[in-house]
Design an enzyme around this catalytic site. Structure first.
Site, PDB file in Angstrom:
ATOM      1  N   HIS A   1      10.359   4.418   5.693  1.00 26.08           N
ATOM      2  CA  HIS A   1      10.417   2.977   5.955  1.00 26.08           C
ATOM      3  C   HIS A   1      11.152   2.239   4.834  1.00 26.08           C
ATOM      4  O   HIS A   1      11.949   1.334   5.091  1.00 26.08           O
ATOM      5  CB  HIS A   1       8.985   2.442   6.111  1.00 26.08           C
ATOM      6  CG  HIS A   1       8.910   0.981   6.400  1.00 26.08           C
ATOM      7  ND1 HIS A   1       9.205   0.449   7.630  1.00 26.08           N
ATOM      8  CD2 HIS A   1       8.571  -0.072   5.609  1.00 26.08           C
ATOM      9  CE1 HIS A   1       9.053  -0.865   7.591  1.00 26.08           C
ATOM     10  NE2 HIS A   1       8.665  -1.203   6.375  1.00 26.08           N
TER      11      HIS A   1
ATOM     12  N   THR B   1       6.752   7.144   3.330  1.00 21.13           N
ATOM     13  CA  THR B   1       7.558   7.336   4.540  1.00 21.13           C
ATOM     14  C   THR B   1       8.986   6.857   4.298  1.00 21.13           C
ATOM     15  O   THR B   1       9.295   6.285   3.253  1.00 21.13           O
ATOM     16  CB  THR B   1       6.968   6.554   5.732  1.00 21.13           C
ATOM     17  OG1 THR B   1       7.117   5.149   5.475  1.00 21.13           O
ATOM     18  CG2 THR B   1       5.492   6.884   5.941  1.00 21.13           C
TER      19      THR B   1
ATOM     20  N   THR C   1      10.473  -7.909  -2.834  1.00 23.23           N
ATOM     21  CA  THR C   1      10.188  -6.624  -3.470  1.00 23.23           C
ATOM     22  C   THR C   1       9.889  -5.595  -2.399  1.00 23.23           C
ATOM     23  O   THR C   1       9.047  -5.829  -1.536  1.00 23.23           O
ATOM     24  CB  THR C   1       8.965  -6.733  -4.413  1.00 23.23           C
ATOM     25  OG1 THR C   1       9.202  -7.777  -5.363  1.00 23.23           O
ATOM     26  CG2 THR C   1       8.715  -5.428  -5.142  1.00 23.23           C
ATOM     27  N   VAL C   2      10.601  -4.474  -2.473  1.00 29.34           N
ATOM     28  CA  VAL C   2      10.342  -3.339  -1.583  1.00 29.34           C
ATOM     29  C   VAL C   2      10.010  -2.153  -2.483  1.00 29.34           C
ATOM     30  O   VAL C   2      10.818  -1.763  -3.327  1.00 29.34           O
ATOM     31  CB  VAL C   2      11.555  -3.019  -0.682  1.00 29.34           C
ATOM     32  CG1 VAL C   2      11.209  -1.907   0.296  1.00 29.34           C
ATOM     33  CG2 VAL C   2      12.029  -4.264   0.063  1.00 29.34           C
ATOM     34  N   ILE C   3       8.816  -1.607  -2.310  1.00 26.51           N
ATOM     35  CA  ILE C   3       8.348  -0.496  -3.140  1.00 26.51           C
ATOM     36  C   ILE C   3       8.262   0.754  -2.279  1.00 26.51           C
ATOM     37  O   ILE C   3       7.694   0.727  -1.192  1.00 26.51           O
ATOM     38  CB  ILE C   3       6.972  -0.822  -3.765  1.00 26.51           C
ATOM     39  CG1 ILE C   3       7.079  -2.100  -4.617  1.00 26.51           C
ATOM     40  CG2 ILE C   3       6.464   0.355  -4.606  1.00 26.51           C
ATOM     41  CD1 ILE C   3       5.744  -2.655  -5.071  1.00 26.51           C
TER      42      ILE C   3
ATOM     43  N   PHE D   1      12.359  -7.884   5.162  1.00 20.43           N
ATOM     44  CA  PHE D   1      13.208  -7.699   6.336  1.00 20.43           C
ATOM     45  C   PHE D   1      13.589  -9.039   6.976  1.00 20.43           C
ATOM     46  O   PHE D   1      14.653  -9.161   7.587  1.00 20.43           O
ATOM     47  CB  PHE D   1      12.505  -6.796   7.358  1.00 20.43           C
ATOM     48  CG  PHE D   1      13.421  -6.250   8.402  1.00 20.43           C
ATOM     49  CD1 PHE D   1      14.248  -5.169   8.131  1.00 20.43           C
ATOM     50  CD2 PHE D   1      13.468  -6.819   9.661  1.00 20.43           C
ATOM     51  CE1 PHE D   1      15.104  -4.666   9.096  1.00 20.43           C
ATOM     52  CE2 PHE D   1      14.315  -6.323  10.634  1.00 20.43           C
ATOM     53  CZ  PHE D   1      15.139  -5.244  10.355  1.00 20.43           C
ATOM     54  N   GLU D   2      12.751 -10.046   6.816  1.00 24.11           N
ATOM     55  CA  GLU D   2      13.007 -11.358   7.407  1.00 24.11           C
ATOM     56  C   GLU D   2      13.870 -12.266   6.531  1.00 24.11           C
ATOM     57  O   GLU D   2      14.259 -13.355   6.951  1.00 24.11           O
ATOM     58  CB  GLU D   2      11.685 -12.062   7.728  1.00 24.11           C
ATOM     59  CG  GLU D   2      10.897 -11.419   8.853  1.00 24.11           C
ATOM     60  CD  GLU D   2      10.186 -10.130   8.463  1.00 24.11           C
ATOM     61  OE1 GLU D   2      10.084  -9.250   9.336  1.00 24.11           O
ATOM     62  OE2 GLU D   2       9.739  -9.997   7.297  1.00 24.11           O
TER      63      GLU D   2
ATOM     64  N   PHE E   1       5.256 -10.708   1.447  1.00 27.27           N
ATOM     65  CA  PHE E   1       4.749  -9.361   1.190  1.00 27.27           C
ATOM     66  C   PHE E   1       5.069  -8.998  -0.253  1.00 27.27           C
ATOM     67  O   PHE E   1       6.182  -9.217  -0.718  1.00 27.27           O
ATOM     68  CB  PHE E   1       5.385  -8.359   2.163  1.00 27.27           C
ATOM     69  CG  PHE E   1       4.688  -7.037   2.198  1.00 27.27           C
ATOM     70  CD1 PHE E   1       3.505  -6.874   2.902  1.00 27.27           C
ATOM     71  CD2 PHE E   1       5.207  -5.952   1.517  1.00 27.27           C
ATOM     72  CE1 PHE E   1       2.852  -5.651   2.931  1.00 27.27           C
ATOM     73  CE2 PHE E   1       4.566  -4.725   1.541  1.00 27.27           C
ATOM     74  CZ  PHE E   1       3.385  -4.574   2.247  1.00 27.27           C
TER      75      PHE E   1
END
Length: 154
Positions: free
Chosen positions: A88, A86, A80-82, A57-58, A22
């Protein structure tokens, strides 16, 4: 007093890299940076294994699988988490960082945190090889230092 530091040298060390699919267009740049750093410091291609996971997350579960396999001296985690609209983002960031730390402490090998947690896509792009450097490169350099330091400490 003895001061022990890791150096940027490693011989016969195997590295595992876990990369999230992702946001792959950013994570591929992080991976490229990590591979560049490892190769520049003498790590051979056959000493590197790469596992792609669906999302950030994995990452911890595969990092744990690699860490407990006794094949690797360090694991490099990239993703990368953007932030979105929300909550989340907060949950994913917290759990991924806790999970990676947990794996490192329980496996007794360095598990490096190369997961970008950014407010927007521009910040992520900046940290993946443009104006803010390449965090994948930086984390891989840290992994090399940690392998050397762990060997020195025994």
């Amino acid at each position: 007093m003895t001061i022990i530091e890791g150096n940027l040298r490693t011989e016969n060390a195997k590295y595992g890299i876990v990369v999230a699919q992702f946001n792959e267009f950013i994570n591929a740049k992080l991976l490229s940076g990590a591979l560049d750093a490892l190769k520049r410091h003498g790590v051979q291609e056959e000493e590197i294994d790469i596992a792609w996971v669906p999302g950030a997350f994995e990452i911890p579960i595969i990092a744990q699988k690699m860490a407990t396999s006794n094949k690797y001296e360090a694991i490099i985690c990239l993703g990368t988490v953007i932030r979105g609209s929300t909550s989340h983002y907060d949950f994913v960031c917290n759990e991924v960082s806790k999970g990676i730390a947990h794996v490192s402490l329980n496996s007794n090998i360095p598990v490096m945190f190369g997961v970008l947690t950014t407010e927007n896509i521009e910040q992520a792009i900046e940290r993946a090889g443009t104006k803010a450097g390449n965090k994948g490169f930086e984390v891989a350099v840290g992994a090399i230092e940690m392998v050397d330091l762990m060997r020195k400490i025994g």
